[in-house]
Motif scaffolding. Structure first.
Motif, PDB file in Angstrom:
ATOM      1  N   SER A   1     -70.586 -23.882 -19.417  1.00 27.15           N
ATOM      2  CA  SER A   1     -71.524 -23.293 -18.447  1.00 27.15           C
ATOM      3  C   SER A   1     -71.430 -21.772 -18.418  1.00 27.15           C
ATOM      4  O   SER A   1     -71.438 -21.143 -17.368  1.00 27.15           O
ATOM      5  N   GLY A   2     -71.285 -21.170 -19.606  1.00 26.69           N
ATOM      6  CA  GLY A   2     -71.275 -19.714 -19.714  1.00 26.69           C
ATOM      7  C   GLY A   2     -69.942 -19.050 -19.432  1.00 26.69           C
ATOM      8  O   GLY A   2     -69.832 -17.829 -19.498  1.00 26.69           O
ATOM      9  N   THR A   3     -68.911 -19.823 -19.113  1.00 32.88           N
ATOM     10  CA  THR A   3     -67.595 -19.277 -18.809  1.00 32.88           C
ATOM     11  C   THR A   3     -66.584 -19.784 -19.827  1.00 32.88           C
ATOM     12  O   THR A   3     -66.560 -20.967 -20.143  1.00 32.88           O
ATOM     13  N   THR A   4     -65.743 -18.875 -20.338  1.00 33.27           N
ATOM     14  CA  THR A   4     -64.701 -19.284 -21.280  1.00 33.27           C
ATOM     15  C   THR A   4     -63.564 -19.929 -20.512  1.00 33.27           C
ATOM     16  O   THR A   4     -63.055 -19.376 -19.546  1.00 33.27           O
ATOM     17  N   LYS A   5     -63.183 -21.130 -20.944  1.00 32.70           N
ATOM     18  CA  LYS A   5     -62.117 -21.892 -20.300  1.00 32.70           C
ATOM     19  C   LYS A   5     -61.172 -22.437 -21.360  1.00 32.70           C
ATOM     20  O   LYS A   5     -61.469 -22.422 -22.543  1.00 32.70           O
ATOM     21  N   LYS A   6     -60.016 -22.939 -20.911  1.00 32.15           N
ATOM     22  CA  LYS A   6     -59.015 -23.502 -21.802  1.00 32.15           C
ATOM     23  C   LYS A   6     -59.150 -25.033 -21.788  1.00 32.15           C
ATOM     24  O   LYS A   6     -59.314 -25.653 -20.739  1.00 32.15           O
ATOM     25  N   ALA A   7     -59.057 -25.633 -22.965  1.00 31.06           N
ATOM     26  CA  ALA A   7     -59.076 -27.098 -23.085  1.00 31.06           C
ATOM     27  C   ALA A   7     -58.035 -27.492 -24.123  1.00 31.06           C
ATOM     28  O   ALA A   7     -57.767 -26.745 -25.061  1.00 31.06           O
ATOM     29  N   THR A   8     -57.462 -28.671 -23.947  1.00 34.71           N
ATOM     30  CA  THR A   8     -56.512 -29.170 -24.943  1.00 34.71           C
ATOM     31  C   THR A   8     -57.248 -30.019 -25.970  1.00 34.71           C
ATOM     32  O   THR A   8     -58.342 -30.519 -25.705  1.00 34.71           O
TER      33      THR A   8
ATOM     34  N   LEU B   1     -51.846 -32.571 -35.288  1.00 29.55           N
ATOM     35  CA  LEU B   1     -51.876 -31.964 -33.956  1.00 29.55           C
ATOM     36  C   LEU B   1     -51.295 -32.955 -32.953  1.00 29.55           C
ATOM     37  O   LEU B   1     -51.412 -34.164 -33.112  1.00 29.55           O
ATOM     38  N   THR B   2     -50.677 -32.442 -31.906  1.00 31.88           N
ATOM     39  CA  THR B   2     -50.053 -33.321 -30.907  1.00 31.88           C
ATOM     40  C   THR B   2     -50.988 -33.661 -29.761  1.00 31.88           C
ATOM     41  O   THR B   2     -50.733 -34.582 -29.004  1.00 31.88           O
ATOM     42  N   GLY B   3     -52.060 -32.885 -29.611  1.00 33.51           N
ATOM     43  CA  GLY B   3     -52.987 -33.105 -28.500  1.00 33.51           C
ATOM     44  C   GLY B   3     -52.765 -32.146 -27.352  1.00 33.51           C
ATOM     45  O   GLY B   3     -53.596 -32.004 -26.472  1.00 33.51           O
ATOM     46  N   THR B   4     -51.625 -31.438 -27.351  1.00 32.06           N
ATOM     47  CA  THR B   4     -51.328 -30.506 -26.263  1.00 32.06           C
ATOM     48  C   THR B   4     -51.745 -29.076 -26.596  1.00 32.06           C
ATOM     49  O   THR B   4     -51.661 -28.196 -25.749  1.00 32.06           O
ATOM     50  N   GLU B   5     -52.201 -28.819 -27.814  1.00 34.76           N
ATOM     51  CA  GLU B   5     -52.615 -27.480 -28.209  1.00 34.76           C
ATOM     52  C   GLU B   5     -53.824 -27.041 -27.371  1.00 34.76           C
ATOM     53  O   GLU B   5     -54.694 -27.849 -27.063  1.00 34.76           O
ATOM     54  N   SER B   6     -53.869 -25.765 -27.015  1.00 35.77           N
ATOM     55  CA  SER B   6     -54.970 -25.239 -26.207  1.00 35.77           C
ATOM     56  C   SER B   6     -55.990 -24.535 -27.085  1.00 35.77           C
ATOM     57  O   SER B   6     -55.632 -23.861 -28.060  1.00 35.77           O
ATOM     58  N   LEU B   7     -57.244 -24.687 -26.714  1.00 35.83           N
ATOM     59  CA  LEU B   7     -58.350 -24.052 -27.422  1.00 35.83           C
ATOM     60  C   LEU B   7     -59.270 -23.401 -26.396  1.00 35.83           C
ATOM     61  O   LEU B   7     -59.473 -23.942 -25.304  1.00 35.83           O
ATOM     62  N   PRO B   8     -59.876 -22.249 -26.723  1.00 31.38           N
ATOM     63  CA  PRO B   8     -60.872 -21.686 -25.815  1.00 31.38           C
ATOM     64  C   PRO B   8     -62.218 -22.382 -26.040  1.00 31.38           C
ATOM     65  O   PRO B   8     -62.608 -22.646 -27.175  1.00 31.38           O
ATOM     66  N   ILE B   9     -62.886 -22.724 -24.972  1.00 34.06           N
ATOM     67  CA  ILE B   9     -64.233 -23.286 -25.055  1.00 34.06           C
ATOM     68  C   ILE B   9     -65.121 -22.556 -24.054  1.00 34.06           C
ATOM     69  O   ILE B   9     -64.626 -21.966 -23.089  1.00 34.06           O
ATOM     70  N   VAL B  10     -66.414 -22.587 -24.289  1.00 34.06           N
ATOM     71  CA  VAL B  10     -67.352 -22.007 -23.336  1.00 34.06           C
ATOM     72  C   VAL B  10     -68.041 -23.168 -22.627  1.00 34.06           C
ATOM     73  O   VAL B  10     -68.674 -24.015 -23.256  1.00 34.06           O
TER      74      VAL B  10
ATOM     75  N   SER C   1     -56.496 -32.969 -26.844  1.00 32.75           N
ATOM     76  CA  SER C   1     -56.664 -34.329 -26.311  1.00 32.75           C
ATOM     77  C   SER C   1     -57.847 -34.413 -25.348  1.00 32.75           C
ATOM     78  O   SER C   1     -58.518 -35.436 -25.278  1.00 32.75           O
ATOM     79  N   GLN C   2     -58.130 -33.347 -24.605  1.00 37.72           N
ATOM     80  CA  GLN C   2     -59.311 -33.355 -23.737  1.00 37.72           C
ATOM     81  C   GLN C   2     -60.595 -33.427 -24.564  1.00 37.72           C
ATOM     82  O   GLN C   2     -61.527 -34.133 -24.212  1.00 37.72           O
ATOM     83  N   LEU C   3     -60.641 -32.691 -25.658  1.00 34.02           N
ATOM     84  CA  LEU C   3     -61.830 -32.723 -26.503  1.00 34.02           C
ATOM     85  C   LEU C   3     -61.993 -34.088 -27.161  1.00 34.02           C
ATOM     86  O   LEU C   3     -63.103 -34.579 -27.320  1.00 34.02           O
ATOM     87  N   ASP C   4     -60.885 -34.697 -27.547  1.00 36.52           N
ATOM     88  CA  ASP C   4     -60.946 -36.015 -28.173  1.00 36.52           C
ATOM     89  C   ASP C   4     -61.415 -37.088 -27.197  1.00 36.52           C
ATOM     90  O   ASP C   4     -61.998 -38.081 -27.596  1.00 36.52           O
ATOM     91  N   SER C   5     -61.198 -36.875 -25.900  1.00 38.45           N
ATOM     92  CA  SER C   5     -61.544 -37.901 -24.911  1.00 38.45           C
ATOM     93  C   SER C   5     -63.045 -38.078 -24.723  1.00 38.45           C
ATOM     94  O   SER C   5     -63.471 -39.022 -24.058  1.00 38.45           O
TER      95      SER C   5
END
Length: 172
Positions: free
Chosen positions: A27-34, A16-25, A36-40
């Motif tokens: 505080s009860g709201t679905t948001k987009k995260a990369t 993975l390059t780190g720029t891929e987007s994933l849906p996360i929940v 690399s953000q999760l790895d941080s």
């Protein structure tokens, strides 16, 4: 992509390059995260001793680290690492004494008590290093690096000789 089950999706290419987007929940709201953000969120640190520390004989002594090379989540302070994310961590460290002639036990101390002794040094050499892996709860657990010596000695004070590092391997 709506109405597809995860099992119906094709696999991602590696690495993975780190720029891929994933849906996360969040505080009860679905948001987009990369990726690399999760790895941080994985805390990591590296510190070393810049002042000679005298260590008494026959006592577990916490090693003092004055310089932080990096501390990704601000979890390292006063020679102690207190991670804010629960998980499994690996710690590594090394030390050098200024005078040969004693056995040295390098230790990782969790919550003030020796959890792992990782090295028994031959009295004819002056360096010791090792690593250990264990669980940290992400709230109250902390780890320090310690030393036990059979005679009093001084620890060398430079980044290559007396250092302490750690990183989270995986969340709990």
């Amino acid at each position: 992509m709506a109405d597809l089950k995860i099992s119906q999706l094709s696999g991602a290419s590696s690495p993975l390059t780190g720029t891929e987007s994933l849906p996360i929940v969040q505080s009860g709201t679905t948001k987009k995260a990369t990726v690399s953000q999760l790895d941080s969120i994985r805390p990591a640190f590296s510190a070393y001793q810049s002042v000679i520390q005298s260590v008494a004989a026959l006592a577990d002594t916490v090693i003092q680290f004055q310089v932080e090379e990096y501390d990704t989540n601000n979890c390292f302070a006063s020679s102690r690492f207190t991670p804010t994310v629960a998980g499994y961590y690996i710690f590594t460290g090394g030390l050098r004494v200024t005078t040969a002639g004693c056995a040295i036990y390098l230790s990782f101390m969790k919550n003030g008590s020796v959890l792992k002794r990782v090295s028994d040094l031959n009295p004819t050499t002056t360096q010791s290093y090792g690593s250990a892996m264990f669980y940290m709860n992400g709230t109250t657990d902390y780890v320090e690096m310690g030393v036990y010596m059979t005679i009093a000695n001084d620890l060398a004070n430079d980044a290559a000789s007396t250092y302490f590092q750690g990183v989270m391997l995986r969340a709990a």
